[in-house]
Design a protein around this motif. Sequence first.
Motif, PDB file in Angstrom:
ATOM      1  N   LEU A  92       5.530  -9.271  -1.914  1.00  0.00           N
ATOM      2  CA  LEU A  92       5.527 -10.704  -2.198  1.00  0.00           C
ATOM      3  C   LEU A  92       4.199 -11.069  -2.859  1.00  0.00           C
ATOM      4  CD1 LEU A  92       6.515 -13.693  -1.736  1.00  0.00           C
ATOM      5  CD2 LEU A  92       5.451 -13.528   0.532  1.00  0.00           C
ATOM      6  N   VAL A  93       4.264 -11.596  -4.074  1.00  0.00           N
ATOM      7  CA  VAL A  93       3.052 -12.058  -4.761  1.00  0.00           C
ATOM      8  C   VAL A  93       3.094 -13.579  -4.790  1.00  0.00           C
ATOM      9  CG1 VAL A  93       1.718 -12.025  -6.905  1.00  0.00           C
ATOM     10  CG2 VAL A  93       2.980  -9.982  -6.198  1.00  0.00           C
ATOM     11  N   MET A  94       2.050 -14.215  -4.251  1.00  0.00           N
ATOM     12  CA  MET A  94       1.964 -15.681  -4.241  1.00  0.00           C
ATOM     13  C   MET A  94       0.646 -16.104  -4.882  1.00  0.00           C
ATOM     14  SD  MET A  94       3.140 -16.446  -0.287  1.00  0.00           S
ATOM     15  CE  MET A  94       1.976 -15.285   0.442  1.00  0.00           C
ATOM     16  N   GLY A  95       0.641 -17.290  -5.474  1.00  0.00           N
ATOM     17  CA  GLY A  95      -0.602 -17.797  -6.044  1.00  0.00           C
ATOM     18  C   GLY A  95      -0.350 -19.089  -6.783  1.00  0.00           C
ATOM     19  N   PRO A  96      -1.413 -19.836  -7.109  1.00  0.00           N
ATOM     20  CA  PRO A  96      -1.245 -21.087  -7.864  1.00  0.00           C
ATOM     21  C   PRO A  96      -0.431 -20.816  -9.130  1.00  0.00           C
ATOM     22  CG  PRO A  96      -3.518 -20.821  -7.155  1.00  0.00           C
ATOM     23  CD  PRO A  96      -2.831 -19.537  -6.842  1.00  0.00           C
ATOM     24  N   VAL A 114      10.093  -4.426 -14.614  1.00  0.00           N
ATOM     25  CA  VAL A 114      10.071  -4.037 -13.194  1.00  0.00           C
ATOM     26  C   VAL A 114      11.026  -4.983 -12.454  1.00  0.00           C
ATOM     27  CG1 VAL A 114       8.635  -3.826 -11.126  1.00  0.00           C
ATOM     28  CG2 VAL A 114       7.679  -3.266 -13.375  1.00  0.00           C
ATOM     29  N   PRO A 115      11.948  -4.432 -11.634  1.00  0.00           N
ATOM     30  CA  PRO A 115      12.859  -5.321 -10.889  1.00  0.00           C
ATOM     31  C   PRO A 115      12.069  -6.352 -10.070  1.00  0.00           C
ATOM     32  CG  PRO A 115      13.511  -3.028 -10.637  1.00  0.00           C
ATOM     33  CD  PRO A 115      12.188  -3.024 -11.347  1.00  0.00           C
ATOM     34  N   THR A 116      12.272  -7.624 -10.413  1.00  0.00           N
ATOM     35  CA  THR A 116      11.465  -8.704  -9.831  1.00  0.00           C
ATOM     36  C   THR A 116      12.369  -9.875  -9.460  1.00  0.00           C
ATOM     37  OG1 THR A 116       9.627  -8.083 -11.285  1.00  0.00           O
ATOM     38  CG2 THR A 116       9.483 -10.249 -10.257  1.00  0.00           C
ATOM     39  N   VAL A 117      12.137 -10.446  -8.297  1.00  0.00           N
ATOM     40  CA  VAL A 117      12.839 -11.667  -7.889  1.00  0.00           C
ATOM     41  C   VAL A 117      11.843 -12.818  -7.953  1.00  0.00           C
ATOM     42  CG1 VAL A 117      14.047 -12.837  -6.005  1.00  0.00           C
ATOM     43  CG2 VAL A 117      14.400 -10.396  -6.358  1.00  0.00           C
TER      44      VAL A 117
END
Length: 388
Positions: A92-96, A114-117
């Motif tokens: 999980l990548v989170m950020g502004p 890259v498979p990304t949701v």
Amino acid sequence: MSINGVFDCIVIGAGVQGSFAAYQLAKKNKKTLLLEQFVLPHTRGSSHGQTRIIRKAYEQDFYTRMMEECYELWAQLEREAGVELYRKTGLLVMGPEKSENYQLFKNTLQKNKVPTVILTRDNFSKHIPNVNLAEGHGALVDESAGVLYADRALKTVQGLFQKLGGVIRDKEEVTEIKPGPFVTVSTSAHVYRAKSVVITAGPWANRLLVQTGLQLPLEVIKINVCYWKEKVPGSYNLKRHFPGFLLTESEESKEHVYGLPSNEYPGMMKICLHTGSKTDPDKRDQQTDRSDIDILQRCVTRTFPGLLPEPAVVETCMYTLTPDRHFVLDYHPTYSNIVIGAGFSGHGFKFGPLIGKLLCELILGEVPSHDLSPFQIRRFQANTKSSL
């Protein structure tokens, strides 16, 4: 075999990068010695601990492309050894959402297919329970990411190296390196000679390089590795494939905060700030700065409501940073039979199999299988001291 004999190659430092370099050399039938100053296994460097995040999510294209091959090499090692070294959990990548950092992660993943949701505020809690997404933050999941079993990986590659006839000598601190057509390496116990040497000594790299007339702009920092207890057991669980996470920046810090469900301590999450305080690798236990823990406490309270906001366990690790946080993979500027792998800047473990292969290619004079221009010593220029 005479241990004090002449080797094709001596690798100094049996962390993840040195162990993989030695293994690759042994696979090429090179008589290889792997030296380690501490008794193996140990927790004094940067390669210990049970888990590491593996991911393709990066701000830079070249790392994402390198990771393609890394996944293949990790899988190959698993097959060769018959051992599980990787578990897929996603990251999980989170950020502004509007920040340059977050956008770089998103763009690199999409550009490299890259498979990304991509998660929205509406569906976030359905996909990711027990995590608060800050106002104005975006979120995505790198589906290929997961957890590497670090200690197990290190033990596995060292075992395969020895099976191939490689020699490991631990509890032998290198006291002198004399460059020449044959490099002489003196340790606390023996004197060895080799046609070539690979230096992968982590936080101790500059102490060895100074003997070859070189100093790189490396900074050693101590990281507090913090484990946070779940309020309700199983809320953040590896077995449920709860993902690792990377917070690109937060209210508390511009530095990444990262974490993953803990394999080491069931019922806990490992969460760390991607920075620390400058330290001497031999005196790191005297370094007691907790400013990173204060930042983490505020971040954990806000983002992970299911965790107690005080770390239950604090361990330590070291990063060896370069100014740009990119690795050093290069020949010594004066001696072409000395190759250096250094400055892995807290994100090198996952690249271990590939870095081992690249260092092996350099030492054998082969064309490297990846573009190494981001990792060359000459990029530092004014910051690189040579006394020769």
